[in-house]
Enzyme design. Structure first.
Site, PDB file in Angstrom:
ATOM      1  N   ILE A 166       0.843  -1.201   0.000  1.00 59.79           N
ATOM      2  CA  ILE A 166       0.000   0.000   0.000  1.00 59.79           C
ATOM      3  C   ILE A 166       0.871   1.242   0.000  1.00 59.79           C
ATOM      4  O   ILE A 166       1.622   1.498   0.948  1.00 59.79           O
ATOM      5  CB  ILE A 166      -0.944  -0.006   1.221  1.00 59.79           C
ATOM      6  CG1 ILE A 166      -1.756  -1.298   1.241  1.00 59.79           C
ATOM      7  CG2 ILE A 166      -1.839   1.219   1.185  1.00 59.79           C
ATOM      8  CD1 ILE A 166      -2.543  -1.587  -0.016  1.00 59.79           C
ATOM      9  N   GLU A 167       0.763   2.014  -1.076  1.00 58.27           N
ATOM     10  CA  GLU A 167       1.618   3.187  -1.248  1.00 58.27           C
ATOM     11  C   GLU A 167       0.812   4.458  -1.458  1.00 58.27           C
ATOM     12  O   GLU A 167       1.336   5.464  -1.947  1.00 58.27           O
ATOM     13  CB  GLU A 167       2.580   2.940  -2.415  1.00 58.27           C
ATOM     14  CG  GLU A 167       3.448   1.702  -2.197  1.00 58.27           C
ATOM     15  CD  GLU A 167       4.497   1.494  -3.270  1.00 58.27           C
ATOM     16  OE1 GLU A 167       4.909   2.487  -3.901  1.00 58.27           O
ATOM     17  OE2 GLU A 167       4.909   0.332  -3.472  1.00 58.27           O
ATOM     18  N   GLY A 168      -0.460   4.431  -1.068  1.00 58.44           N
ATOM     19  CA  GLY A 168      -1.303   5.613  -1.190  1.00 58.44           C
ATOM     20  C   GLY A 168      -2.732   5.273  -0.819  1.00 58.44           C
ATOM     21  O   GLY A 168      -3.048   4.156  -0.408  1.00 58.44           O
TER      22      GLY A 168
END
Length: 314
Positions: A171-173
């Protein structure tokens, strides 16, 4: 990069050369993980398709990898069915949907599992539209994932009757409020299942992770694949106390609700696979030796981004 198990064996980790099996063992320190499905090497070498990422089964023919994460589900914000991207490996969609149907990948998944590999669905990535804005959203999406990819049933199963071995959070955003509820709901399914499932995460090495910080500290996590690249905290700075902080990740892992939670060193699998963090073999072996010696109880192995760079760096 030579064979990844040889890297670990040279680092003196638990007599790895003698136990280089093809099966994931959550209690060992010699597990090797990679991500498949984005062909990132191919994206940097558009005129060399012969060396683009191979089909999934090609990475299951020897003992190199124990876990392969399928990347990625790039859209899961509850505006419709989850959207997959496999960078050309699968492009056919179920009629009237944006959801892929991938019979060839399904066959490969079963081939890999028969060889002792764990094949896990990875959510997120660096681009896409995703997020879980509430606990209710997290629970609802867990139901969808269980039915479409794991042990449930659904009209639209991208990999058909293949049952994946768990879920990975890259999860990067996006809104991250609902991930604890997502994990909790999945675990309610796992407890009655006939197979063991994996829940993993791939946080950035900056501590705490800006997207999964509270999830990692309070939710059940089997494996943390910390990305020690693309940041000043990359592995090349292992002896710089102002940049490299492994101790905090070790403490987080020890404090996880899962008493057997493990920490993995995430690495680029080639010099162009990340903006920084790629190391020559001798340096990498020395650094892994240092980490394993100092943090033996939580050390689970290494993670490589990604399969396409790995196969072009032998």
């Amino acid at each position: 990069m030579t064979a990844s198990r040889s890297i670990l064996a040279a680092a003196g980790i638990a007599a790895l050369a003698a136990v280089a099996s093809a099966s994931y063992n959550p209690t060992c320190a010699n597990n090797v993980v990679t991500y498949w499905g984005q062909n990132s090497w191919g994206g940097a070498h558009l005129t060399d398709p012969a060396n683009w990422e191979k089909n999934l089964a090609a990475y299951c023919q020897d003992s190199t990898f124990d876990i392969i994460n399928l990347s990625f589900v790039i859209n899961f914000n509850l505006t419709g069915l989850p959207v997959l991207n496999h960078a050309g490996h699968c492009e056919t969609k179920f009629p009237g949907t944006n959801t892929l149907t991938c019979p060839d990948v399904s066959t490969d998944i079963k081939t890999c599992q028969a060889a002792g590999k764990k094949i896990v669905l990875s959510l997120g990535g660096a681009s896409g539209s995703y997020g879980l804005s509430s606990s209710a959203d997290g629970q609802a999406f867990a139901n969808t994932v269980w039915n479409m990819f794991l042990g449930g049933t659904h009209q639209y199963r991208p990999y058909g009757d293949a049952v994946l071995d768990g879920v990975d959070l890259d999860i990067e955003g996006g809104d991250h409020t609902g991930y604890p509820a997502f994990i909790s709901q999945l675990r309610s399914y796992f407890q009655g299942a006939s197979k063991q499932y994996i829940i993993s995460a791939a946080p950035q090495c900056v501590y705490p992770d800006g997207n999964l910080g509270s999830t990692l500290s309070g939710s059940w996590i089997d494996n943390d694949y910390v990305q020690f690249y693309n940041n000043p905290c990359n592995l090349a700075n292992i002896n710089n106390q102002w940049n490299f902080d492994y101790t905090s990740w070790d403490k987080l892992t020890k404090g996880n609700p899962n008493p057997n939670s493990k920490l993995y060193v995430g690495l680029p699998a080639g010099s162009g696979a990340a903006g920084n963090g790629y190391l020559d073999l001798a340096t990498l072996q020395a650094d892994l030796t240092q980490l394993y010696t100092n943090y033996t109880s939580t050390f689970g192995g290494i993670m490589f981004w990604d399969a396409s760079w790995y196969s072009n760096n032998q």
